[in-house]
Design a protein around this motif. Sequence first.
Motif, PDB file in Angstrom:
ATOM      1  N   ILE A  26     -74.748 -13.809   6.906  1.00  0.00           N
ATOM      2  CA  ILE A  26     -73.374 -13.373   7.192  1.00  0.00           C
ATOM      3  C   ILE A  26     -73.448 -11.923   7.662  1.00  0.00           C
ATOM      4  O   ILE A  26     -74.218 -11.125   7.129  1.00  0.00           O
ATOM      5  CB  ILE A  26     -72.459 -13.429   5.937  1.00  0.00           C
ATOM      6  CG1 ILE A  26     -72.381 -14.846   5.351  1.00  0.00           C
ATOM      7  CG2 ILE A  26     -71.050 -12.931   6.251  1.00  0.00           C
ATOM      8  CD1 ILE A  26     -71.581 -14.955   4.062  1.00  0.00           C
ATOM      9  N   PHE A  34     -62.571  -9.828   5.302  1.00  0.00           N
ATOM     10  CA  PHE A  34     -63.388 -11.031   5.429  1.00  0.00           C
ATOM     11  C   PHE A  34     -63.153 -11.975   4.252  1.00  0.00           C
ATOM     12  O   PHE A  34     -63.129 -11.551   3.100  1.00  0.00           O
ATOM     13  CB  PHE A  34     -64.863 -10.637   5.480  1.00  0.00           C
ATOM     14  CG  PHE A  34     -65.787 -11.735   5.927  1.00  0.00           C
ATOM     15  CD1 PHE A  34     -66.146 -11.863   7.256  1.00  0.00           C
ATOM     16  CD2 PHE A  34     -66.285 -12.652   5.018  1.00  0.00           C
ATOM     17  CE1 PHE A  34     -66.990 -12.880   7.676  1.00  0.00           C
ATOM     18  CE2 PHE A  34     -67.132 -13.670   5.424  1.00  0.00           C
ATOM     19  CZ  PHE A  34     -67.488 -13.782   6.762  1.00  0.00           C
ATOM     20  N   LEU A  36     -64.358 -15.405   2.126  1.00  0.00           N
ATOM     21  CA  LEU A  36     -65.411 -16.383   1.884  1.00  0.00           C
ATOM     22  C   LEU A  36     -64.757 -17.558   1.167  1.00  0.00           C
ATOM     23  O   LEU A  36     -64.289 -17.436   0.047  1.00  0.00           O
ATOM     24  CB  LEU A  36     -66.495 -15.740   1.009  1.00  0.00           C
ATOM     25  CG  LEU A  36     -67.836 -16.444   0.890  1.00  0.00           C
ATOM     26  CD1 LEU A  36     -68.471 -16.690   2.256  1.00  0.00           C
ATOM     27  CD2 LEU A  36     -68.782 -15.623   0.029  1.00  0.00           C
ATOM     28  N   GLU A 206     -61.476 -12.554   9.533  1.00  0.00           N
ATOM     29  CA  GLU A 206     -62.573 -13.476   9.755  1.00  0.00           C
ATOM     30  C   GLU A 206     -62.868 -14.201   8.442  1.00  0.00           C
ATOM     31  O   GLU A 206     -62.747 -13.600   7.371  1.00  0.00           O
ATOM     32  CB  GLU A 206     -63.806 -12.673  10.198  1.00  0.00           C
ATOM     33  CG  GLU A 206     -64.828 -13.508  10.898  1.00  0.00           C
ATOM     34  CD  GLU A 206     -65.974 -12.672  11.467  1.00  0.00           C
ATOM     35  OE1 GLU A 206     -65.802 -11.459  11.653  1.00  0.00           O
ATOM     36  OE2 GLU A 206     -67.027 -13.268  11.705  1.00  0.00           O
ATOM     37  N   ALA A 208     -65.632 -17.178   6.440  1.00  0.00           N
ATOM     38  CA  ALA A 208     -66.808 -18.051   6.497  1.00  0.00           C
ATOM     39  C   ALA A 208     -66.556 -19.148   5.485  1.00  0.00           C
ATOM     40  O   ALA A 208     -66.042 -18.893   4.402  1.00  0.00           O
ATOM     41  CB  ALA A 208     -68.064 -17.278   6.142  1.00  0.00           C
ATOM     42  N   ILE A 215     -73.602 -21.799   4.935  1.00  0.00           N
ATOM     43  CA  ILE A 215     -72.406 -21.431   5.695  1.00  0.00           C
ATOM     44  C   ILE A 215     -72.208 -22.514   6.754  1.00  0.00           C
ATOM     45  O   ILE A 215     -73.092 -22.737   7.595  1.00  0.00           O
ATOM     46  CB  ILE A 215     -72.579 -20.058   6.389  1.00  0.00           C
ATOM     47  CG1 ILE A 215     -72.854 -18.955   5.354  1.00  0.00           C
ATOM     48  CG2 ILE A 215     -71.378 -19.710   7.258  1.00  0.00           C
ATOM     49  CD1 ILE A 215     -71.695 -18.570   4.485  1.00  0.00           C
ATOM     50  N   GLN A 218     -67.936 -20.149  10.687  1.00  0.00           N
ATOM     51  CA  GLN A 218     -67.549 -18.752  10.568  1.00  0.00           C
ATOM     52  C   GLN A 218     -66.775 -18.329  11.809  1.00  0.00           C
ATOM     53  O   GLN A 218     -67.123 -18.719  12.917  1.00  0.00           O
ATOM     54  CB  GLN A 218     -68.793 -17.868  10.399  1.00  0.00           C
ATOM     55  CG  GLN A 218     -68.442 -16.427  10.081  1.00  0.00           C
ATOM     56  CD  GLN A 218     -69.656 -15.567   9.774  1.00  0.00           C
ATOM     57  OE1 GLN A 218     -70.715 -16.086   9.445  1.00  0.00           O
ATOM     58  NE2 GLN A 218     -69.498 -14.265   9.900  1.00  0.00           N
TER      59      GLN A 218
END
Lengths: 307, 253
Positions: A26, A34, A36, A206, A208, A215, A218
């Motif tokens: 990442i 960001f 997750l 953004e 992921a 992952i 993304q």
Amino acid sequence: MDSMIQINNLKKTYSNGFNALKGININIEKGKFFGLLGPNGAGKTTTIGILTGLVNLTSGNVLIDGYDVIKDYKITRRMIGLSPQEINLDVFFTIKELLTFQGGYFGLSLSESKKRVEKLLYDLGLEDKVNAKARELSGGMKRRVQIAKALVHDPELIILDEPTAGVDIELRHLLWNSLKEMNIKQNKTLLLTTHYIEEAEALCDEVAIIDDGKIIAQGSPKELIKADGESYINITVNKINENILSDYNIDINENIIKITSKNPEKDIPNIINILSESNIAVRNLNVKTASLEDVFLKLTGKNIIDD
Amino acid sequence: MINTPFLTLIYREVLRFIVLYKQTIMPGIISSGLYLVIFGHALGSRIGSINNIDYIHFIIPGLTMMAVINQSYANSSSSIMQAKYLKFIEDYLVAPVSGFELSMSFIIGAIFRGVINGILIILTCWMLTDFNVHNYSLSLFFLIITSCVFGAIGVIIGIISKSWDQVGVFGTFVFMPLSMLGGVFWSVDMLPKGWQFITILNPLYWMINGLRYSMIGISEIPIMFSIIISIIFAIIFTIIASVMFSRGYRIKS
């Protein structure tokens, strides 16, 4: 743009043999918000644990602003403010004292830390609870203190593990606003894990998606929705002619046509044209636009909330 | 450069037991005072003297040492257990401090509690009997080094233990017998030969004797041995505690 977090081929195998991370990569640029996302057990908290020093990595490396989290841990940890998912407040001291210590653990002098704490408590609406101990606070207040702990030393990188879990809607929006403000006005980098995909859509530049230690996607929420999201156009009509919409992926139930579309803005006018040319009257039309949640479901095969 | 994170950790550790003084300072003083009255005054007159020292004076260093051991061990082990139990140990693990600094902050907290307890017990004994400290600086040294050894052991047991029971078991089944058999209430000469040999293997025996020499000026063994052996134990246990924190044994996954 400079990277704030660079995760390279990160692997983690726990002592019981469980492969929590199977080589993830990442890159998070400075100033990004960001997200997750992943079901429980996907590897989100393990990743955060490795970044902050709570979990020992098995292989690969992680750089924070170019510094290695193992070799240069004293530098990287000062840059990070962590708000863990589970409330973990020191019960021996008042809120003000425990936050002041927290600043001290990250290098602020106690007088400097006290000043920061007073301001933070005011910003988070906890100014009348400064002398309360953790067990005297409500769940929402504890969560605010938990987030304040991550912010006391004014870190460049703020990591929030499920920051709004168990929080009411009003507080959730208050927290969203202050996190967004930190990101935009103070240019802080934020890394968030969440079960609320709506939260990721509202806040993150953004995201992921992590599943089973890998992952799997993304990009910005818009990009992901565009690539993998599907919208549904539901049209109620006066009569059915199954052959006329043969170019589309349709499902007919009585006089309702359900059309799966990747680009409803483009498809709707065309469909209306086709129907009116065939003298079919449209009585009702509604669109369920693709969400990150649908993308998540499609990619992982799992519903994030049920997990 | 001032190491603020390390100093803050120490400050928190010291403040924690001061806030809880009713549990951390008062009991040691009260129980030592009671031991002194019962064993010293009531039974001591029947025992007479040991090595030409009144029995009541003979047991003061032993009583002090017993409290110092218990208090320093309790400080670090319970502080770590609470931090583990309530998960705020994560606050320490993510802080920019080394494993050595982390373990030292708990050990120094334990030293403060051990030494404060030791000094207050000595003061209590001084008020209740007519004794004077033979060598102040050496007495302080033994209070510090013993607190360091048992503070470090407390860190190790705090990290290893999965429950409060395990912490308590260690105190009851290891420290209590070791301190009782280490010569708190008697001289090693009073024991049968076999027991004398076992006593010499007991690390506490050397520390209790060291403090006894520092406080009343008599020792069954050369004082240098006591000093060296105590320092060796302090180093060994501090290293073990620091390595455990650095590697994250049982506290990191």
